[in-house]
Design an enzyme around this catalytic site. Structure first.
Site, PDB file in Angstrom:
ATOM      1  N   THR A 190       0.990  -1.184   0.010  1.00  0.00           N
ATOM      2  CA  THR A 190      -0.031  -0.094  -0.020  1.00  0.00           C
ATOM      3  C   THR A 190       0.991   1.273  -0.049  1.00  0.00           C
ATOM      4  O   THR A 190       1.666   1.455   0.874  1.00  0.00           O
ATOM      5  CB  THR A 190      -0.799  -0.097   1.294  1.00  0.00           C
ATOM      6  OG1 THR A 190      -1.816  -0.942   1.168  1.00  0.00           O
ATOM      7  CG2 THR A 190      -1.717   1.338   1.115  1.00  0.00           C
ATOM      8  N   GLU A 276       1.872   2.067  10.722  1.00  0.00           N
ATOM      9  CA  GLU A 276       0.884   2.620  11.721  1.00  0.00           C
ATOM     10  C   GLU A 276       1.077   1.977  13.062  1.00  0.00           C
ATOM     11  O   GLU A 276       1.352   0.918  13.253  1.00  0.00           O
ATOM     12  CB  GLU A 276      -0.576   2.237  11.277  1.00  0.00           C
ATOM     13  CG  GLU A 276      -0.930   3.024  10.094  1.00  0.00           C
ATOM     14  CD  GLU A 276      -2.097   2.713   9.472  1.00  0.00           C
ATOM     15  OE1 GLU A 276      -3.065   3.512   8.877  1.00  0.00           O
ATOM     16  OE2 GLU A 276      -2.596   1.552  10.023  1.00  0.00           O
TER      17      GLU A 276
END
Length: 407
Positions: A190, A276
């Site tokens: 991603t 993250e």
């Protein structure tokens, strides 16, 4: 080749702008534009997810149709994925907004989006953003940096880099920016990445170089095992460096590919480190494997294992987790050939030696694993192939971030 200051605006003829369009975020920029003063040959790689965002399909059409590319408009906050015909209409409206504002053909305008899946983009805000950015386009380092910040979602830092390199007796430049923090997994991982170079190169060779380099850089990172709907890497080459066009593989092609490899690997590692909730970069280096395919499979399995990632977070030298991940990876090997080490700036420590665990200094292991970047180094002793993969640790904050992502 040398690293220089800057990013997407570093190469001759490239400009950037950004603005706060209010697409989803408030109080920050959320749109960016990259523009070349002259049309570019382009190359791209895109998500392997069958569910592809409208913007991905739009860009794939431009790249595959061998059309020139002159501008890219990127928004953050809403992904324009799973949005049906309305999503394609938003792409076209954005591109036509650029056509009106800059006088370039709308089918030379790429678009990219990142953010929440399944929400429709506010077309009026997109077009207004284009109108605002067009007169603000600038070739300064600051404009490029601002653009790299505007495309961020859950990223905690912007990601940009540029290099100078020699080709055909002249100095050429390659600059780029990327974003990516979650929903990251190989093929492609991603990400959004945009590269601009002033080198003159034939499109087929540009695509060849990009495809090969992505395989060993962006496709070797993982954060959470999820492959996004929006992964896009676009490379634009406008030829303003003045070199004789690279039309065959040789010294000039290799010089460009070396620069491309450096830029893409640097951006990929920055994305992995900024996963993250991450607190550290997690690298797996596999050497002396039977084949490159096996080395890649093993390295990606190590950094992709949630148990391995949790051990890295906890600074726990639990080498069994990494061997376990290797064992189910699909690569065939003899565990009695394997050596496994932990490495960081704080030292290195062998913990497994050809089928046998080693009694090691736990305090030394803890010191090594407390570093901001930790490497699991594996010697297979079965061949001469090697590969490196990058990821991050798995922290409590990853769940917090993704449990309320839409809000």
């Amino acid at each position: 080749m040398k690293e220089i200051k800057g990013g997407i605006t570093a190469a001759k003829g490239f400009k950037a702008a950004s603005c706060a369009a209010g697409i989803k975020y408030q109080g920050r920029t959320d749109m960016a534009m990259v523009y070349s003063e002259v049309p570019c040959v382009s190359a791209g790689t895109f998500t392997s997810n069958v569910v592809k965002a409208a913007c991905v399909q739009w860009d794939m059409n431009i790249v595959k149709a061998n059309k020139p590319m002159q501008a890219v408009v990127i928004n953050s906050g809403i992904a324009n994925a799973c949005t049906g015909q309305e999503g394609f209409d938003a792409c076209e409206a954005t591109a036509k907004g650029v056509e009106k504002a800059l006088g370039v053909s709308f089918d030379s305008v790429a678009v990219a989006s990142t953010g929440v899946i399944g929400m429709q983009l506010p077309v009026d805000k997109l077009v207004a953003g284009v109108v605002a950015m067009a007169p603000a386009l600038d070739d300064s380092i600051e404009a490029g940096t601002a653009a790299s910040k505007a495309i961020m979602t859950t990223d905690t830092v912007n990601k940009e880099i540029a290099v100078d390199f020699q080709v055909g007796g002249v100095t050429a430049t390659l600059g780029g920016m990327s974003k990516g923090s979650g929903m990251i997994h190989p093929n492609m991982c991603t990400m959004l990445a945009f590269l601009g170079t002033d080198v003159a190169i034939e499109k087929s060779l540009l695509q060849k170089a990009v495809s090969e380099v992505v395989a060993d850089s962006f496709n070797m990172i993982t954060v959470d095992g999820d492959t996004s709907t929006n992964d896009t890497l676009l490379c634009m080459a406008n030829g303003l460096a003045g070199n004789t066009t690279i039309s065959s593989e040789g010294a000039d092609y290799e010089s460009f590919k070396e620069a491309l490899t450096f830029v893409c690997t640097n951006l990929a590692k920055r994305m992995a480190a900024d996963g993250e909730g991450a607190s550290k970069l997690f690298e797996a280096k596999v050497v002396n494997a039977k084949s490159v395919a096996d080395a890649k499979t093993l390295a990606r399995a190590i950094v992709g294992s949630n148990l391995s990632k949790a051990a890295i977070f906890g600074c726990d030298a639990n080498f069994g987790r990494f061997l376990c991940a290797m064992g189910y990876s699909g690569a065939d090997f003899d565990q009695n050939d394997v050596e496994l080490f932990f490495k960081s700036v704080n030292g290195e420590l062998k913990v497994f030696d050809k089928g046998t665990p080693i009694v090691f200094d736990e305090d030394k292991a803890l010191e090594i694993m407390k570093a901001d970047a930790v490497t699991v180094y594996v010697d297979m002793h079965e061949g001469d192939a090697e590969a490196t993969a990058w990821g991050c640790d798995l922290t409590y904050d990853y769940v917090k971030i993704n449990a309320d992502y839409r809000s």
